[in-house]
Design a protein around this motif. Structure first.
Motif, short mmCIF file in Angstrom:
data_model
loop_
_atom_site.label_atom_id
_atom_site.label_comp_id
_atom_site.label_asym_id
_atom_site.label_seq_id
_atom_site.Cartn_x
_atom_site.Cartn_y
_atom_site.Cartn_z
N LEU A 1 0.82 -1.20 0.00
CA LEU A 1 0.00 0.00 0.00
C LEU A 1 0.87 1.26 0.00
CD1 LEU A 1 -2.91 -0.85 2.48
CD2 LEU A 1 -2.77 -1.23 0.03
N CYS A 2 1.97 1.21 0.71
CA CYS A 2 2.88 2.35 0.72
C CYS A 2 3.45 2.61 -0.67
CB CYS A 2 4.02 2.12 1.71
SG CYS A 2 3.53 2.25 3.45
N GLU A 3 3.75 1.54 -1.40
CA GLU A 3 4.24 1.69 -2.77
C GLU A 3 3.19 2.35 -3.66
OE1 GLU A 3 5.53 -1.99 -4.36
OE2 GLU A 3 7.09 -2.32 -2.85
N ILE A 4 1.94 1.93 -3.49
CA ILE A 4 0.86 2.52 -4.28
C ILE A 4 0.69 4.00 -3.91
CG2 ILE A 4 -1.60 2.44 -4.82
CD1 ILE A 4 -0.04 0.03 -5.86
N ALA A 5 0.77 4.30 -2.63
CA ALA A 5 0.60 5.68 -2.17
C ALA A 5 1.68 6.59 -2.73
CB ALA A 5 0.61 5.73 -0.65
N ASP A 6 2.86 6.04 -2.99
CA ASP A 6 4.00 6.83 -3.46
C ASP A 6 4.01 7.06 -4.97
OD1 ASP A 6 4.96 7.17 -0.93
OD2 ASP A 6 6.39 5.51 -1.03
N ILE A 7 3.07 6.41 -5.70
CA ILE A 7 3.02 6.61 -7.15
C ILE A 7 2.67 8.07 -7.43
CG2 ILE A 7 1.79 6.04 -9.28
CD1 ILE A 7 1.35 3.24 -8.15
N GLU A 8 3.48 8.71 -8.23
CA GLU A 8 3.28 10.12 -8.52
C GLU A 8 2.18 10.30 -9.56
OE1 GLU A 8 6.84 12.07 -9.61
OE2 GLU A 8 7.89 11.59 -7.74
#
Length: 241
Positions: A224-231
């Motif tokens: 989820l953190c990876e998804i949240a970091d998508i610009e």
């Protein structure tokens, strides 16, 4: 009772590809629909990141628990949960997200004037009650046909930033969504096949699709953190010759 149903089943609205509330990420795929029909709040898809949580209709007891748990964690973390309202993994994930107060987007393989499957209509009603939306690329009266389920899969992936497969056999329809996720450059993840009974598809995703493997809640939180970091970025023109 009838008054409550009338209030809940809001009018069907139309969103065209050149309108600002059309899902931004869906707009970027090559085979996007020019028109979407929807009920509820389609704006959630542009206001928050979305994760499609999908899986087979036939699931194990462990798969059902994992789907519900994944939905709950996704809902608590403020992501939209997207899927097709199918029996099995889809329904369990939606239940988990809704119980956690999350918002959901349901993509239907038929006209939005009816719910498929009908046994999950109560879930669709809860999605709308909690500020989510029901979406279809088909006008009212369109019946669910086999090929429309595959077409629906591209939309689930297309309007999401990530796709999480809970439990799936290699020959299941869920693999269509995974294939679209790879083509559309979405972040693909799946639960570790060793945790599940009907998981030959998960095994393929791990070995051939290089999907992120989820074994624990911590793994899911990291995903989820990876998804949240998508610009986010804005495509200046969507005109094609």
């Amino acid at each position: 009772m009838e008054e409550k149903k009338t209030t809940l089943w809001q009018e069907i609205k139309i969103c065209r590809v050149d309108e600002t509330n059309y899902p931004h990420d869906l707009k970027k795929i090559k085979d996007r629909p020019e028109v979407l029909y929807y009920r509820g709040n389609i704006d959630i898809l542009n206001e928050h990141k979305s994760i499609a949580v999908v899986g087979s209709r036939k699931i194990s007891a462990v798969g059902a628990k994992l789907a519900y748990n994944a939905g709950s964690i996704i809902g608590k973390n403020g992501f939209n949960l997207v899927n097709g309202l199918a029996l099995g993994c889809d329904a369990e994930a939606l239940k988990g997200a809704l119980a956690a107060g999350g918002k959901c987007a349901v993509v239907l393989p038929c006209g939005i004037n009816e719910i498929y499957p009908k046994s999950n209509q109560w879930i669709a009603e809860e999605v709308l009650k909690q500020g989510g939306c029901l979406i279809s690329e088909y006008p009212e009266g369109t019946r669910p046909e086999k090929y429309r389920f595959v077409q629906r899969d591209r939309l689930q992936s297309g309007m999401s930033q990530g796709v999480l497969v809970v439990e799936a056999m290699e020959k299941s329809g869920t693999m269509h969504t995974a294939e679209y996720a790879k083509k559309q450059n979405r972040r693909l993840a799946c639960y570790y096949h060793g945790l599940l009974k009907y998981s030959t598809g998960n095994n393929v995703l791990e070995n051939l699709y290089q999907a992120a493997v989820i074994k624990t809640n911590e793994d899911l939180e990291n995903y989820l953190c990876e998804i949240a970091d998508i610009e986010e970025y804005t495509q200046l023109s969507f005109d094609f010759v």
